[in-house]
Motif scaffolding. Structure first.
Motif, PDB file in Angstrom:
ATOM      1  N   SER A 178       0.836  -1.197   0.000  1.00  0.00           N
ATOM      2  CA  SER A 178       0.000   0.000   0.000  1.00  0.00           C
ATOM      3  C   SER A 178       0.872   1.249   0.000  1.00  0.00           C
ATOM      4  O   SER A 178       1.903   1.303   0.675  1.00  0.00           O
ATOM      5  CB  SER A 178      -0.922   0.012   1.226  1.00  0.00           C
ATOM      6  OG  SER A 178      -1.801  -1.082   1.205  1.00  0.00           O
ATOM      7  N   SER A 179       0.448   2.255  -0.741  1.00  0.00           N
ATOM      8  CA  SER A 179       1.197   3.498  -0.833  1.00  0.00           C
ATOM      9  C   SER A 179       1.108   4.277   0.484  1.00  0.00           C
ATOM     10  O   SER A 179       0.083   4.265   1.166  1.00  0.00           O
ATOM     11  CB  SER A 179       0.638   4.357  -1.973  1.00  0.00           C
ATOM     12  OG  SER A 179       1.211   5.647  -1.955  1.00  0.00           O
ATOM     13  N   THR A 180       2.197   4.976   0.828  1.00  0.00           N
ATOM     14  CA  THR A 180       2.190   5.844   2.008  1.00  0.00           C
ATOM     15  C   THR A 180       1.749   7.262   1.668  1.00  0.00           C
ATOM     16  O   THR A 180       1.673   8.109   2.558  1.00  0.00           O
ATOM     17  CB  THR A 180       3.591   5.897   2.649  1.00  0.00           C
ATOM     18  OG1 THR A 180       4.530   6.377   1.684  1.00  0.00           O
ATOM     19  CG2 THR A 180       4.010   4.512   3.136  1.00  0.00           C
ATOM     20  N   SER A 181       1.465   7.549   0.410  1.00  0.00           N
ATOM     21  CA  SER A 181       0.981   8.875   0.011  1.00  0.00           C
ATOM     22  C   SER A 181      -0.516   8.936   0.268  1.00  0.00           C
ATOM     23  O   SER A 181      -1.339   8.737  -0.629  1.00  0.00           O
ATOM     24  CB  SER A 181       1.301   9.142  -1.467  1.00  0.00           C
ATOM     25  OG  SER A 181       2.692   9.239  -1.666  1.00  0.00           O
ATOM     26  N   ARG A 182      -0.866   9.216   1.508  1.00  0.00           N
ATOM     27  CA  ARG A 182      -2.249   9.235   1.941  1.00  0.00           C
ATOM     28  C   ARG A 182      -2.394  10.244   3.060  1.00  0.00           C
ATOM     29  O   ARG A 182      -1.416  10.670   3.677  1.00  0.00           O
ATOM     30  CB  ARG A 182      -2.693   7.848   2.404  1.00  0.00           C
ATOM     31  CG  ARG A 182      -1.925   7.342   3.600  1.00  0.00           C
ATOM     32  CD  ARG A 182      -2.329   5.923   3.982  1.00  0.00           C
ATOM     33  NE  ARG A 182      -1.968   4.960   2.958  1.00  0.00           N
ATOM     34  CZ  ARG A 182      -2.771   3.978   2.544  1.00  0.00           C
ATOM     35  NH1 ARG A 182      -3.976   3.839   3.069  1.00  0.00           N
ATOM     36  NH2 ARG A 182      -2.372   3.139   1.625  1.00  0.00           N
ATOM     37  N   TYR A 183      -3.638  10.626   3.341  1.00  0.00           N
ATOM     38  CA  TYR A 183      -3.909  11.606   4.384  1.00  0.00           C
ATOM     39  C   TYR A 183      -3.955  10.980   5.772  1.00  0.00           C
ATOM     40  O   TYR A 183      -3.394  11.509   6.728  1.00  0.00           O
ATOM     41  CB  TYR A 183      -5.238  12.317   4.104  1.00  0.00           C
ATOM     42  CG  TYR A 183      -5.803  13.050   5.300  1.00  0.00           C
ATOM     43  CD1 TYR A 183      -5.311  14.304   5.667  1.00  0.00           C
ATOM     44  CD2 TYR A 183      -6.815  12.480   6.073  1.00  0.00           C
ATOM     45  CE1 TYR A 183      -5.823  14.969   6.776  1.00  0.00           C
ATOM     46  CE2 TYR A 183      -7.330  13.139   7.177  1.00  0.00           C
ATOM     47  CZ  TYR A 183      -6.829  14.381   7.524  1.00  0.00           C
ATOM     48  OH  TYR A 183      -7.322  15.027   8.625  1.00  0.00           O
ATOM     49  N   SER A 184      -4.631   9.849   5.907  1.00  0.00           N
ATOM     50  CA  SER A 184      -4.806   9.239   7.226  1.00  0.00           C
ATOM     51  C   SER A 184      -3.924   7.999   7.354  1.00  0.00           C
ATOM     52  O   SER A 184      -3.640   7.310   6.379  1.00  0.00           O
ATOM     53  CB  SER A 184      -6.271   8.889   7.471  1.00  0.00           C
ATOM     54  OG  SER A 184      -6.806   8.127   6.408  1.00  0.00           O
ATOM     55  N   TYR A 185      -3.517   7.727   8.591  1.00  0.00           N
ATOM     56  CA  TYR A 185      -2.585   6.629   8.843  1.00  0.00           C
ATOM     57  C   TYR A 185      -3.286   5.279   8.788  1.00  0.00           C
ATOM     58  O   TYR A 185      -4.356   5.076   9.372  1.00  0.00           O
ATOM     59  CB  TYR A 185      -1.917   6.811  10.206  1.00  0.00           C
ATOM     60  CG  TYR A 185      -0.751   7.768  10.154  1.00  0.00           C
ATOM     61  CD1 TYR A 185       0.503   7.337   9.735  1.00  0.00           C
ATOM     62  CD2 TYR A 185      -0.918   9.108  10.483  1.00  0.00           C
ATOM     63  CE1 TYR A 185       1.570   8.213   9.673  1.00  0.00           C
ATOM     64  CE2 TYR A 185       0.148   9.992  10.423  1.00  0.00           C
ATOM     65  CZ  TYR A 185       1.392   9.539  10.012  1.00  0.00           C
ATOM     66  OH  TYR A 185       2.455  10.408   9.932  1.00  0.00           O
ATOM     67  N   ASP A 186      -2.644   4.333   8.085  1.00  0.00           N
ATOM     68  CA  ASP A 186      -3.113   2.960   7.981  1.00  0.00           C
ATOM     69  C   ASP A 186      -1.913   2.029   7.991  1.00  0.00           C
ATOM     70  O   ASP A 186      -0.762   2.448   7.801  1.00  0.00           O
ATOM     71  CB  ASP A 186      -3.890   2.744   6.679  1.00  0.00           C
ATOM     72  CG  ASP A 186      -5.194   3.517   6.632  1.00  0.00           C
ATOM     73  OD1 ASP A 186      -6.088   3.205   7.427  1.00  0.00           O
ATOM     74  OD2 ASP A 186      -5.316   4.436   5.802  1.00  0.00           O
ATOM     75  N   VAL A 187      -2.181   0.743   8.185  1.00  0.00           N
ATOM     76  CA  VAL A 187      -1.137  -0.270   8.092  1.00  0.00           C
ATOM     77  C   VAL A 187      -0.645  -0.337   6.646  1.00  0.00           C
ATOM     78  O   VAL A 187      -1.441  -0.393   5.706  1.00  0.00           O
ATOM     79  CB  VAL A 187      -1.662  -1.649   8.535  1.00  0.00           C
ATOM     80  CG1 VAL A 187      -0.608  -2.725   8.310  1.00  0.00           C
ATOM     81  CG2 VAL A 187      -2.079  -1.604   9.999  1.00  0.00           C
TER      82      VAL A 187
END
Length: 384
Positions: A178-187
């Motif tokens: 999964s990409s880390t270019s996101r707004y909210s934190y996820d695994v």
């Protein structure tokens, strides 16, 4: 790009397929013309950090924070809510914070599908400041995932039921992280959040429903790209919010556990979380306690109409005894002047990745010799 079969059965997707068919069959209203509104914000940020010697020598830094665009549309009873944000490349670049379609059955019942907020804990925010609270940094505040959600918001009782197929998925390869270019934190990393169920119940009481007492629960799978097996994760929270006479109080206690089915030799006491283009480690099992208090003071100082003073505190208790706990406290004021909102914050952290830590494992193993560090921050935004 090659598309490979994942081997998942049709039953995995059935809740989503049933909802799409249901949405298509909904009765349409008499609205003949689509209604569209566009808004957004432009924000700049000044910060001075205790752990950055070069920054202290030059008296802090002032620069670009974020530009966002909000879209709202409604046509024949179905509506759209979307928000796209553009950060600098160092903070993940362009990200879709939220984007969902919805339908209201009545004034108190609605359904949403898409990238929608996960119903867990105090919403929309478990904080008052620009930095949020510790809950945000472990994916449990203002989190948005891909799925469908039903909301019933009655006068006394409110409940949310949701199913999320996954988090913000940008890469669709068979074994793509999964990409880390996101707004909210996820695994992120070698595990993926999939097939998550959420339930939230709130009881509202007091004058004008000033008190909100609630419980939240979530349970889902963690698919490991190496072993091709599903682990699981869950979270439970009790929360209370009070709003009256210009005061607001948010109190919450939660517990979270992650049980990945990693490859042999891989550490199962930590997981990789990511957002803003950069991953870090988080303890697999923890408790988190938070308390946030604010007070609004209306003023008449030129364009300034309101001052909101606040203090937001968070404590992360890691269940592995060898790990060092994490803390966060933010004291500040929100200044409202027309369409300009300015957060002036003094944010302090202990074993906090964004507040003086080594970033990599502050929310996991931590450092018993760490010091409290602080950041003085001013965020100025014009919202339109």
């Amino acid at each position: 790009m090659k598309h490979q079969s994942t081997g998942e059965s049709l039953s995995t997707y059935s809740p989503l397929l049933l909802f799409i068919c249901f949405l298509i069959s909904l009765p349409i209203s008499a609205q003949d013309e689509p209604k569209i509104s566009v808004g957004g914000a432009l924000r700049f940020n000044y910060n001075l950090s205790s752990w950055k010697e070069g920054q202290k020598n030059r008296g802090g830094d002032f620069g670009y924070d974020m530009f966002r665009v909000n879209f709202n549309a409604r046509f024949k009873g179905v509506y759209l809510n979307a928000e796209y944000r553009l950060y600098s490349d160092a903070f993940g670049g362009g990200v879709l914070k939220q984007g969902w379609m919805g339908y209201k059955f009545s004034d108190i019942d609605e359904i949403q599908i898409g990238l929608t907020q996960v119903p867990f804990g105090i919403q929309q925010y478990n904080s008052h400041n620009w930095f949020f609270n510790l809950t945000y940094y472990v994916g449990l505040e203002d989190d948005h995932d891909m799925g469908l959600k039903y909301i019933h918001a009655g006068e006394k009782f409110e409940y949310h039921l949701a199913f999320f197929k996954g988090a913000e998925e940008l890469n669709f390869g068979s074994e793509t992280e999964s990409s880390t270019s996101r707004y909210s934190y996820d695994v992120v990393g070698r595990n993926k959040e999939i097939n998550q169920f959420n339930g939230k119940f709130v009881y509202k009481f007091g004058d004008k429903a000033a008190n909100r007492l609630g419980v939240s629960a979530q349970y889902g799978s963690l698919y490991n790209l190496d072993t091709k097996e599903n682990g699981d994760h869950y979270g439970l929270a009790a929360h209370y919010e009070f709003s009256q006479d210009r005061w607001n109080v948010k109190a919450q206690a939660l517990t979270a556990s992650h049980n990945p089915k990693n490859a042999a030799g891989e550490n199962r006491d930590v997981l990789k979380f990511g957002a803003y283009g950069a991953p870090y480690q988080v303890a697999a099992d923890f408790n988190l306690y938070s308390l946030a208090v604010s007070r609004n003071i209306p003023v008449n100082l030129g364009p300034v109409s309101n001052l909101e003073f606040y203090n937001d505190f968070g404590y992360m208790q890691k269940q592995k005894s060898q790990f060092t706990d994490s803390y966060m406290n933010v004291t500040g004021v929100l200044v409202t002047a027309g369409q300009v909102y300015t957060y002036i914050d003094y944010a302090a952290g202990y074993n906090h990745s964004w507040l003086g830590g080594n970033f990599k494992d502050d929310f996991a193993a931590g450092n018993p010799d760490a010091k409290w560090e602080a950041r003085f921050n001013i965020n100025i935004g014009y919202y339109f």
